[in-house]
Scaffold this motif. Structure first.
Motif, mmCIF file in Angstrom:
data_model
loop_
_atom_site.group_PDB
_atom_site.id
_atom_site.type_symbol
_atom_site.label_atom_id
_atom_site.label_comp_id
_atom_site.label_asym_id
_atom_site.label_seq_id
_atom_site.Cartn_x
_atom_site.Cartn_y
_atom_site.Cartn_z
ATOM 1 N N TYR A 69 -9.360 20.491 16.229
ATOM 2 C CA TYR A 69 -8.117 21.205 16.536
ATOM 3 C C TYR A 69 -8.404 22.614 17.061
ATOM 4 O O TYR A 69 -7.791 23.057 18.038
ATOM 5 C CB TYR A 69 -7.254 21.271 15.272
ATOM 6 C CG TYR A 69 -6.052 22.165 15.414
ATOM 7 C CD1 TYR A 69 -5.004 21.832 16.267
ATOM 8 C CD2 TYR A 69 -5.965 23.356 14.687
ATOM 9 C CE1 TYR A 69 -3.894 22.656 16.396
ATOM 10 C CE2 TYR A 69 -4.860 24.177 14.815
ATOM 11 C CZ TYR A 69 -3.835 23.833 15.666
ATOM 12 O OH TYR A 69 -2.751 24.654 15.801
ATOM 13 N N ARG A 70 -9.336 23.315 16.432
ATOM 14 C CA ARG A 70 -9.627 24.702 16.838
ATOM 15 C C ARG A 70 -10.302 24.760 18.202
ATOM 16 O O ARG A 70 -10.032 25.662 18.997
ATOM 17 C CB ARG A 70 -10.527 25.382 15.799
ATOM 18 C CG ARG A 70 -10.001 25.391 14.402
ATOM 19 C CD ARG A 70 -8.746 26.209 14.218
ATOM 20 N NE ARG A 70 -8.929 27.637 14.465
ATOM 21 C CZ ARG A 70 -8.057 28.568 14.131
ATOM 22 N NH1 ARG A 70 -6.915 28.220 13.539
ATOM 23 N NH2 ARG A 70 -8.283 29.827 14.377
ATOM 24 N N VAL A 71 -11.166 23.784 18.482
ATOM 25 C CA VAL A 71 -11.931 23.822 19.732
ATOM 26 C C VAL A 71 -11.139 23.221 20.887
ATOM 27 O O VAL A 71 -11.016 23.821 21.961
ATOM 28 C CB VAL A 71 -13.281 23.086 19.566
ATOM 29 C CG1 VAL A 71 -13.995 22.983 20.907
ATOM 30 C CG2 VAL A 71 -14.154 23.807 18.554
ATOM 31 N N GLY A 73 -7.840 22.030 20.732
ATOM 32 C CA GLY A 73 -6.408 22.268 20.733
ATOM 33 C C GLY A 73 -5.568 21.007 20.666
ATOM 34 O O GLY A 73 -4.415 21.010 21.084
ATOM 35 N N SER A 75 -3.199 18.703 19.000
ATOM 36 C CA SER A 75 -2.265 18.903 17.887
ATOM 37 C C SER A 75 -2.356 17.793 16.851
ATOM 38 O O SER A 75 -2.164 18.040 15.656
ATOM 39 C CB SER A 75 -0.832 19.024 18.421
ATOM 40 O OG SER A 75 -0.465 17.861 19.142
ATOM 41 N N LEU A 78 -4.608 18.393 13.869
ATOM 42 C CA LEU A 78 -4.063 19.169 12.760
ATOM 43 C C LEU A 78 -3.393 18.243 11.747
ATOM 44 O O LEU A 78 -3.551 18.416 10.529
ATOM 45 C CB LEU A 78 -3.064 20.194 13.300
ATOM 46 C CG LEU A 78 -2.335 21.049 12.263
ATOM 47 C CD1 LEU A 78 -3.325 21.892 11.474
ATOM 48 C CD2 LEU A 78 -1.299 21.938 12.947
ATOM 49 N N LEU A 289 -5.979 27.850 8.829
ATOM 50 C CA LEU A 289 -4.885 27.178 9.525
ATOM 51 C C LEU A 289 -3.573 27.939 9.382
ATOM 52 O O LEU A 289 -2.788 28.042 10.323
ATOM 53 C CB LEU A 289 -4.714 25.756 8.992
ATOM 54 C CG LEU A 289 -5.833 24.763 9.312
ATOM 55 C CD1 LEU A 289 -5.541 23.419 8.654
ATOM 56 C CD2 LEU A 289 -6.004 24.586 10.815
ATOM 57 N N PRO A 293 -3.490 30.973 12.931
ATOM 58 C CA PRO A 293 -3.100 29.806 13.741
ATOM 59 C C PRO A 293 -3.667 29.879 15.138
ATOM 60 O O PRO A 293 -3.880 30.967 15.694
ATOM 61 C CB PRO A 293 -1.566 29.887 13.758
ATOM 62 C CG PRO A 293 -1.271 31.334 13.538
ATOM 63 C CD PRO A 293 -2.350 31.835 12.620
ATOM 64 N N ARG A 294 -3.913 28.709 15.696
ATOM 65 C CA ARG A 294 -4.438 28.630 17.052
ATOM 66 C C ARG A 294 -3.323 28.824 18.061
ATOM 67 O O ARG A 294 -2.233 28.297 17.907
ATOM 68 C CB ARG A 294 -5.092 27.258 17.291
ATOM 69 C CG ARG A 294 -5.774 27.136 18.638
ATOM 70 C CD ARG A 294 -6.283 25.711 18.841
ATOM 71 N NE ARG A 294 -7.084 25.619 20.052
ATOM 72 C CZ ARG A 294 -6.586 25.479 21.265
ATOM 73 N NH1 ARG A 294 -5.276 25.425 21.422
ATOM 74 N NH2 ARG A 294 -7.372 25.396 22.316
ATOM 75 N N SER A 295 -3.600 29.590 19.102
ATOM 76 C CA SER A 295 -2.635 29.740 20.188
ATOM 77 C C SER A 295 -2.682 28.491 21.041
ATOM 78 O O SER A 295 -3.736 28.083 21.522
ATOM 79 C CB SER A 295 -2.959 30.971 21.053
ATOM 80 O OG SER A 295 -2.102 31.030 22.165
ATOM 81 N N ASP A 296 -1.520 27.863 21.254
ATOM 82 C CA ASP A 296 -1.452 26.625 22.024
ATOM 83 C C ASP A 296 -1.087 26.850 23.474
ATOM 84 O O ASP A 296 -0.708 25.928 24.177
ATOM 85 C CB ASP A 296 -0.424 25.678 21.401
ATOM 86 C CG ASP A 296 -0.919 25.110 20.089
ATOM 87 O OD1 ASP A 296 -2.137 24.922 19.969
ATOM 88 O OD2 ASP A 296 -0.093 24.873 19.202
ATOM 89 N N SER A 299 -4.623 26.996 28.990
ATOM 90 C CA SER A 299 -5.688 27.842 29.510
ATOM 91 C C SER A 299 -5.583 28.063 30.995
ATOM 92 O O SER A 299 -6.261 28.908 31.551
ATOM 93 C CB SER A 299 -7.051 27.185 29.213
ATOM 94 O OG SER A 299 -7.160 25.949 29.896
#
Length: 439
Positions: A69-71, A73, A75, A78, A289, A293-296, A299
């Motif tokens: 999820y972090r690398v 993205g 969803s 998660l 988490l 939080p990860r920005s979605d 890119s």
């Protein structure tokens, strides 16, 4: 006894923390019938073996999905991370859970829901064509073109596209696992992971078979979408062709190949973790988490700021989505960030905008495989087509392009008010090949 009470209190508090965090983090993913089924099915299927505790297996599964999820993205990663974390707490704090518990998470996951909406269109077409072939073998004058049926009097009939979509697929697989859970409870035996997967595959086959019979019944008796009998036929097919046979199959498999808890405990020693350890490991997963939080945001990979399509005025409607219009057509060119990302499938985007996609079929324009459909919203009827294009290769197959090396792919979607105009616009676009010229 005080130690046992303290241990169970810590388990319950940790589970509560995981559930609250999951509701917060997954509020955009879990909704409606799937969330209700998950809440109802998971406690039934879990069946923790209190005489035996699990180890770190589900913690590492959760950690793996956190990294994905972090690398990447994704969803859905998660969702699987939090689901595996929930199983980790039960597994180590309450009792060892079975493999079917994770399969319940899979059967009701947003990932499977997305896959059933996007990747099952060829299956829908194949089921409709199979139904048409069976009608011809029975000398019933009903033919099919894609998902559209032509009756004996020349009238057209369309079956609800959801018949092999998210509702029946997710619900059917979940019911198969529930049938297995009830069979195991009644016999006090468990199936191995391999046999549990076999149950899932058998259930999938039964779901497809039930949908074939449902389609044939709806077409033969001309039961229109939206009627009570249309939904009733689906529920009846699910009961007769999925629930009844899979429960009988599960009873037979558990009786012949199941193992009792006593047999398992003689082969595996009871293991456990200190009471303080699994809450601490739970925080290792949850803290990044919840608080980081990860920005979605996209890119920007694959955007086409300089794309020019003759006859269309293009503008960027959303990040990575170009929209163009001319007097006869609406054009979308949508960037896809990679083979592991979902992108903007027209099947889902149009449905989210209130349209119903019907009359789905595959056709060829200039030798390229294109997906066609009809969009309906009230009195509005539009004809749409889409495919995936990287300038050198074009395909409507939602899996095929993901295995192609080379320039990034884009989803191209053209919509017109008539089928004739749509095919003319497709010929013009594929002849000009503007994506290749923009490289």
């Amino acid at each position: 006894m005080p130690e046992l009470i303290k241990h169970r209190a810590v388990v319950l508090l940790t589970l509560g923390l995981v559930l609250v965090s999951s509701i917060w983090l997954l509020k955009d993913q879990l909704a409606g019938m799937n969330a209700l089924l998950l809440l109802l099915a998971l406690p039934v299927v879990l069946q923790p073996e209190r005489k035996q505790r699990g180890g770190l297996r589900y913690f590492f599964v959760s950690l793996l999905f956190v990294m994905i999820y972090r690398v990447a993205g994704i969803s859905s990663a998660l969702y699987f991370s939090l689901g595996a974390l929930f199983l980790f707490v039960v597994d180590t704090g309450w009792g060892r859970v079975n493999f079917a518990s994770f399969l319940v998470l899979l059967s009701l996951s947003p990932l499977l829901g997305y896959a059933s909406e996007v990747f099952t269109y060829p299956i829908r077409v194949q089921l409709s064509e199979t139904a048409g072939w069976l009608f011809s073998q029975m000398q019933i004058p009903i033919s099919s073109k894609g998902s559209l049926f032509i009756l004996a009097d020349g009238t057209e009939f369309q079956v609800d596209t959801a018949c092999i979509g998210i509702r029946m697929l997710n619900t059917g697989l979940c019911l198969g696992l529930l049938s297995l859970a009830f069979a195991e409870r009644n016999s006090n035996k468990r199936l191995s992971a391999g046999f549990t997967l076999l149950v899932l595959w058998i259930t999938l086959g039964l779901v497809l078979l039930s949908n074939l019979f449902r389609i044939m019944a709806l077409v033969y008796f001309r039961i229109p979408p939206g009627s009570v009998w249309h939904d009733g036929a689906g529920l009846l097919a699910l009961l007769l062709y999925v629930v009844v046979p899979i429960y009988g199959t599960c009873k037979l498999m558990v009786r012949e190949y199941g193992h009792t808890a006593a047999q398992e405990n003689t082969e595996k020693k009871k293991t456990g973790m200190p009471t303080w350890s699994f809450p601490l490991l739970t925080l290792v997963i949850l803290v990044p988490l919840v608080f980081f939080p990860r920005s979605d945001q996209q890119s920007g990979q694959g955007t086409l700021p300089g794309l020019s399509v003759p006859g269309f005025e293009l503008r960027e409607e959303f990040p990575g989505v170009l929209c163009g219009r001319n007097p006869n057509a609406l054009l979308y060119v949508k960037a896809i960030e990679g083979p592991l990302r979902s992108g903007h499938p027209p099947q889902i985007c149009w449905t989210a905008n209130g349209f119903k996609l019907s009359h789905f079929y595959y056709g060829k324009i200039l030798g390229k495989r294109i997906a066609f459909g009809v969009l309906k919203k009230g009195d509005t009827v539009q004809y749409t087509a889409w495919w995936h294009d990287n300038g050198t290769y074009q395909t409507a197959d939602d899996l095929e392009w993901r295995w192609k090396w080379g320039p990034p792919f884009y989803t191209v979607n053209i919509t017109c008010s008539s089928e004739k105009e749509l095919k003319e616009q497709l010929v013009n676009f594929l002849t000009e090949n503007p994506i290749a010229q923009n490289r």
